[in-house]
Design a protein around this motif. Sequence first.
Motif, PDB file in Angstrom:
ATOM      1  N   PRO A   1       0.814  -1.221   0.000  1.00 39.93           N
ATOM      2  CA  PRO A   1       0.000   0.000   0.000  1.00 39.93           C
ATOM      3  C   PRO A   1       0.844   1.267   0.000  1.00 39.93           C
ATOM      4  N   CYS A   2       0.329   2.307  -0.656  1.00 44.81           N
ATOM      5  CA  CYS A   2       0.922   3.643  -0.625  1.00 44.81           C
ATOM      6  C   CYS A   2      -0.198   4.614  -0.252  1.00 44.81           C
ATOM      7  N   THR A   3       0.074   5.540   0.642  1.00 45.48           N
ATOM      8  CA  THR A   3      -1.012   6.390   1.134  1.00 45.48           C
ATOM      9  C   THR A   3      -0.713   7.882   1.071  1.00 45.48           C
ATOM     10  N   ALA A   4       0.516   8.293   0.714  1.00 41.81           N
ATOM     11  CA  ALA A   4       0.855   9.717   0.716  1.00 41.81           C
ATOM     12  C   ALA A   4       0.181  10.455  -0.438  1.00 41.81           C
ATOM     13  N   PHE A   5       0.215  11.797  -0.377  1.00 42.40           N
ATOM     14  CA  PHE A   5      -0.343  12.624  -1.439  1.00 42.40           C
ATOM     15  C   PHE A   5       0.437  12.395  -2.733  1.00 42.40           C
ATOM     16  N   THR A   6      -0.273  12.233  -3.842  1.00 42.14           N
ATOM     17  CA  THR A   6       0.365  11.925  -5.117  1.00 42.14           C
ATOM     18  C   THR A   6       0.863  13.190  -5.800  1.00 42.14           C
TER      19      THR A   6
ATOM     20  N   TRP B   1       0.477  -0.132 -14.649  1.00 42.55           N
ATOM     21  CA  TRP B   1       0.315   1.110 -13.898  1.00 42.55           C
ATOM     22  C   TRP B   1       0.658   0.836 -12.435  1.00 42.55           C
ATOM     23  N   VAL B   2       1.515   1.673 -11.865  1.00 37.67           N
ATOM     24  CA  VAL B   2       1.939   1.485 -10.477  1.00 37.67           C
ATOM     25  C   VAL B   2       1.931   2.822  -9.745  1.00 37.67           C
ATOM     26  N   ARG B   3       1.872   2.732  -8.422  1.00 36.35           N
ATOM     27  CA  ARG B   3       2.057   3.889  -7.556  1.00 36.35           C
ATOM     28  C   ARG B   3       3.365   3.667  -6.810  1.00 36.35           C
ATOM     29  N   VAL B   4       4.286   4.615  -6.920  1.00 35.94           N
ATOM     30  CA  VAL B   4       5.624   4.496  -6.339  1.00 35.94           C
ATOM     31  C   VAL B   4       5.807   5.542  -5.252  1.00 35.94           C
ATOM     32  N   LYS B   5       6.339   5.125  -4.124  1.00 33.27           N
ATOM     33  CA  LYS B   5       6.617   6.041  -3.025  1.00 33.27           C
ATOM     34  C   LYS B   5       8.106   5.996  -2.711  1.00 33.27           C
ATOM     35  N   GLY B   6       8.726   7.179  -2.547  1.00 28.19           N
ATOM     36  CA  GLY B   6      10.148   7.218  -2.229  1.00 28.19           C
ATOM     37  C   GLY B   6      10.645   8.647  -2.112  1.00 28.19           C
ATOM     38  N   VAL B   7      11.959   8.790  -2.033  1.00 27.24           N
ATOM     39  CA  VAL B   7      12.600  10.096  -1.869  1.00 27.24           C
ATOM     40  C   VAL B   7      13.408  10.412  -3.117  1.00 27.24           C
TER      41      VAL B   7
ATOM     42  N   PRO C   1      12.401  -5.856 -16.336  1.00 25.18           N
ATOM     43  CA  PRO C   1      13.595  -5.883 -15.482  1.00 25.18           C
ATOM     44  C   PRO C   1      14.724  -5.043 -16.059  1.00 25.18           C
ATOM     45  N   GLY C   2      15.908  -5.238 -15.483  1.00 24.33           N
ATOM     46  CA  GLY C   2      16.971  -4.281 -15.717  1.00 24.33           C
ATOM     47  C   GLY C   2      16.744  -3.144 -14.735  1.00 24.33           C
ATOM     48  N   TYR C   3      17.166  -1.945 -15.087  1.00 26.97           N
ATOM     49  CA  TYR C   3      16.842  -0.808 -14.238  1.00 26.97           C
ATOM     50  C   TYR C   3      15.338  -0.570 -14.265  1.00 26.97           C
ATOM     51  N   PHE C   4      14.831   0.016 -13.204  1.00 32.94           N
ATOM     52  CA  PHE C   4      13.403   0.278 -13.028  1.00 32.94           C
ATOM     53  C   PHE C   4      13.152   1.726 -13.436  1.00 32.94           C
ATOM     54  N   TYR C   5      12.315   1.931 -14.459  1.00 28.71           N
ATOM     55  CA  TYR C   5      11.977   3.276 -14.914  1.00 28.71           C
ATOM     56  C   TYR C   5      10.464   3.476 -14.831  1.00 28.71           C
ATOM     57  N   LEU C   6      10.069   4.718 -14.573  1.00 30.43           N
ATOM     58  CA  LEU C   6       8.660   5.077 -14.495  1.00 30.43           C
ATOM     59  C   LEU C   6       8.353   6.096 -15.584  1.00 30.43           C
ATOM     60  N   PHE C   7       7.272   5.849 -16.334  1.00 33.18           N
ATOM     61  CA  PHE C   7       6.881   6.703 -17.453  1.00 33.18           C
ATOM     62  C   PHE C   7       5.506   7.300 -17.196  1.00 33.18           C
ATOM     63  N   ALA C   8       5.306   8.483 -17.752  1.00 33.70           N
ATOM     64  CA  ALA C   8       4.033   9.182 -17.545  1.00 33.70           C
ATOM     65  C   ALA C   8       2.941   8.689 -18.479  1.00 33.70           C
ATOM     66  N   ASN C   9       3.306   8.141 -19.644  1.00 30.22           N
ATOM     67  CA  ASN C   9       2.288   7.745 -20.606  1.00 30.22           C
ATOM     68  C   ASN C   9       2.697   6.491 -21.370  1.00 30.22           C
ATOM     69  N   VAL C  10       1.724   5.901 -22.058  1.00 32.37           N
ATOM     70  CA  VAL C  10       1.923   4.631 -22.755  1.00 32.37           C
ATOM     71  C   VAL C  10       2.927   4.771 -23.900  1.00 32.37           C
ATOM     72  N   GLU C  11       2.838   5.867 -24.648  1.00 33.09           N
ATOM     73  CA  GLU C  11       3.720   6.026 -25.804  1.00 33.09           C
ATOM     74  C   GLU C  11       5.188   5.990 -25.399  1.00 33.09           C
ATOM     75  N   ALA C  12       5.565   6.732 -24.376  1.00 33.61           N
ATOM     76  CA  ALA C  12       6.965   6.749 -23.930  1.00 33.61           C
ATOM     77  C   ALA C  12       7.370   5.404 -23.348  1.00 33.61           C
TER      78      ALA C  12
ATOM     79  N   VAL D   1       2.392   8.220  -9.777  1.00 39.61           N
ATOM     80  CA  VAL D   1       1.689   7.200 -10.552  1.00 39.61           C
ATOM     81  C   VAL D   1       2.233   7.220 -11.967  1.00 39.61           C
ATOM     82  N   GLY D   2       2.562   6.061 -12.490  1.00 37.76           N
ATOM     83  CA  GLY D   2       3.084   5.969 -13.842  1.00 37.76           C
ATOM     84  C   GLY D   2       3.137   4.519 -14.297  1.00 37.76           C
ATOM     85  N   ILE D   3       3.732   4.311 -15.460  1.00 42.95           N
ATOM     86  CA  ILE D   3       3.866   2.973 -16.039  1.00 42.95           C
ATOM     87  C   ILE D   3       5.294   2.500 -15.821  1.00 42.95           C
ATOM     88  N   ALA D   4       5.442   1.334 -15.226  1.00 41.09           N
ATOM     89  CA  ALA D   4       6.765   0.790 -14.908  1.00 41.09           C
ATOM     90  C   ALA D   4       7.324   0.000 -16.084  1.00 41.09           C
TER      91      ALA D   4
END
Length: 240
Positions: free
Chosen positions: A5-10, A77-83, A37-48, A31-34
């Motif tokens: 679970p992730c609960t902070a403000f998005t 689609w995933v929700r990622v929490k971190g610094v 494997p390999g390095y983990f990248y998050l994208f804002a949209n399907v095309e990218a 929130v983005g598209i993961a």
Amino acid sequence: MGLGPCTAFTTDIRDVLAHPEKYNERQVELVGIARVPGYFYLFANVEAAAKTDLSKSLLIRRNNFAGREYREADRQWVRVKGVMSSQPHRGWDPGTGILLKRVKLLRDRPPPRIADWTVRGVFQNAAAEPFAIELLSRSEGGETFFLAPHEADKTVIWEGQLVVLRLDGPDNLRLDLRKIGKPIARGDITFRHLRPGYEYSPECSEKRTLYFRIFRNRIESVPASEARDWKLVRNESGAK
């Protein structure tokens, strides 16, 4: 850390991509598209995400001591929490990005239709002697790996040829240090029997996996149902 679970403000991932300096050393939830494997990248949209356009992505820095690959998050689609951080941290992926605390799969969103044509093969050595296995691609190089007696392993495969070779050397010598001998069996690898639409299935799906049992004088293609009890070298099950 892990999927949960992730609960902070998005925070809007597009603003973080445009102005990463605003968020340095701040906790964010995105929130983005993961893509893994390999390095983990998050994208804002399907095309990218479909093009794996890293200029439009945010690096998700994993703690490698945790031993998680997050493969189940690929093309989801995933929700990622971190610094957000540009500073080096021992054991974490290098670069400017999010020091990952938690990931949640957003199962209420339809998965993006992003094709992944990767196919995996599971190989079981059914003989009482070790073998070298050569995978020869029709269009590029190849790969060689080794199987001990009654061992099974999983790897990425291509359409082409599968060659089984003898291994010569003392039993106490590591397989990859033994002399590769003559071919004793050959077979073709073809993807024509894969289920339609496999390219949109999860990374570890049966739809994109082929199974082979190797004997001293032949190679058999087997259904997934016969591979369920195979124990792989990396402590996985043969069939999911």
